[in-house]
Design a protein around this motif. Structure first.
Motif: not given
Ligand code: GLP
Length: 239
Positions: A6-10, A194-195, A231-233, A235-239
């Protein structure tokens, strides 16, 4: 195991809430296994918002929480009983006799297992993920056939949950459903965001099955969905 990014926590919270509410629509008498922790807070917020519109969501639902701290009263601000009241139970129409949380003061693990069995077993269980791979309070090294019991918490888990205990007295023990208990649930949804979960998610994705990483037991279950923050993928940005 089905993976949903999913794109983000929401978005993750919305998806988890939809799965739960749709499962109630399909089976109004569903038996749910419910988690605590920071991750499911957004899911509960959305469930409460939906149920405010249609206030009969939980009328015949039966719930069993995964775990509870030992040695603190149920009305302690850090207890999972308090958490569930604040985030769900006080705002929905779940019947008092239908909600179950293990008793941390007078633990009776066998009685909890009996209650689950009496309800017909868990239909759908939601889980969070500890950064060391724990599910409920099943810490690394837990046999996959473990049942509900009292356990000692690892230092890392106590540290991760210390902010819920402002007096600094973080419980040392808890009562938790076992991995075997959880695996008997007909369907399971694991949430991770979450990171701090990045490493655990990577380990779960590796497919390795070992008691050193409790969540890996889920690989042997036929119906597990894993909902992840994209964001947990790796190589993805740090969550
Ligand atoms: C606690 C709970 C677990 C939960 C985990 C992750 O130790 N007993 O059931 O999944 O922490 O919590 P969080 O979502 O706050 O990261």
């Amino acid at each position: 195991m089905k993976w949903e990014w999913l794109p983000d926590y929401d978005a993750l919270s919305q998806r988890a809430a939809s799965i739960l509410l749709e499962s109630i629509q399909t089976n109004p008498r569903i038996v749910l296994g419910l988690p605590t922790g920071r991750t499911p807070v957004g899911m509960y917020e959305r469930i409460v918002a939906e149920c405010a519109r249609e206030y009969h969501c939980f009328r015949d639902v039966i719930t069993f929480n995964l775990d509870e701290y030992s040695g603190i009263p149920s009305d302690h601000p850090g207890s999972y009983c308090t958490f569930m009241k604040q985030h769900l139970f006080d705002m929905v129409d779940v019947r008092p006799e239908n909600k179950h949380i293990p008793d941390g003061v007078h633990p009776d693990p066998a009685a909890y297992e009996r209650e689950i069995a009496k309800a017909g077993g868990l239909d759908l269980t939601f889980l969070g993920l500890g950064s060391n791979g724990h599910i409920a309070f099943n810490e690394p090294g837990t046999p996959f056939d473990s049942r509900t019991r009292v356990v000692a918490l690892t230092e890392s888990t106590r540290k991760a949950n210390a902010s819920f205990f402002t007096d600094g007295n973080v419980p040392t023990h808890a009562i938790t459903m076992g991995i075997g208990t959880i695996l008997e649930s007909r369907a399971i949804v694991l949430l991770a965001s979450g990171a701090s979960k990045r490493e655990a998610v990577e380990r779960l994705r590796s497919g390795e099955i070992t008691i050193d990483f409790p969540a890996s037991a889920l690989h042997s279950h036929p119906d597990v969905r894993v909902l992840l923050d994209r964001r947990l993928k790796a190589g993805g940005p740090a969550g």
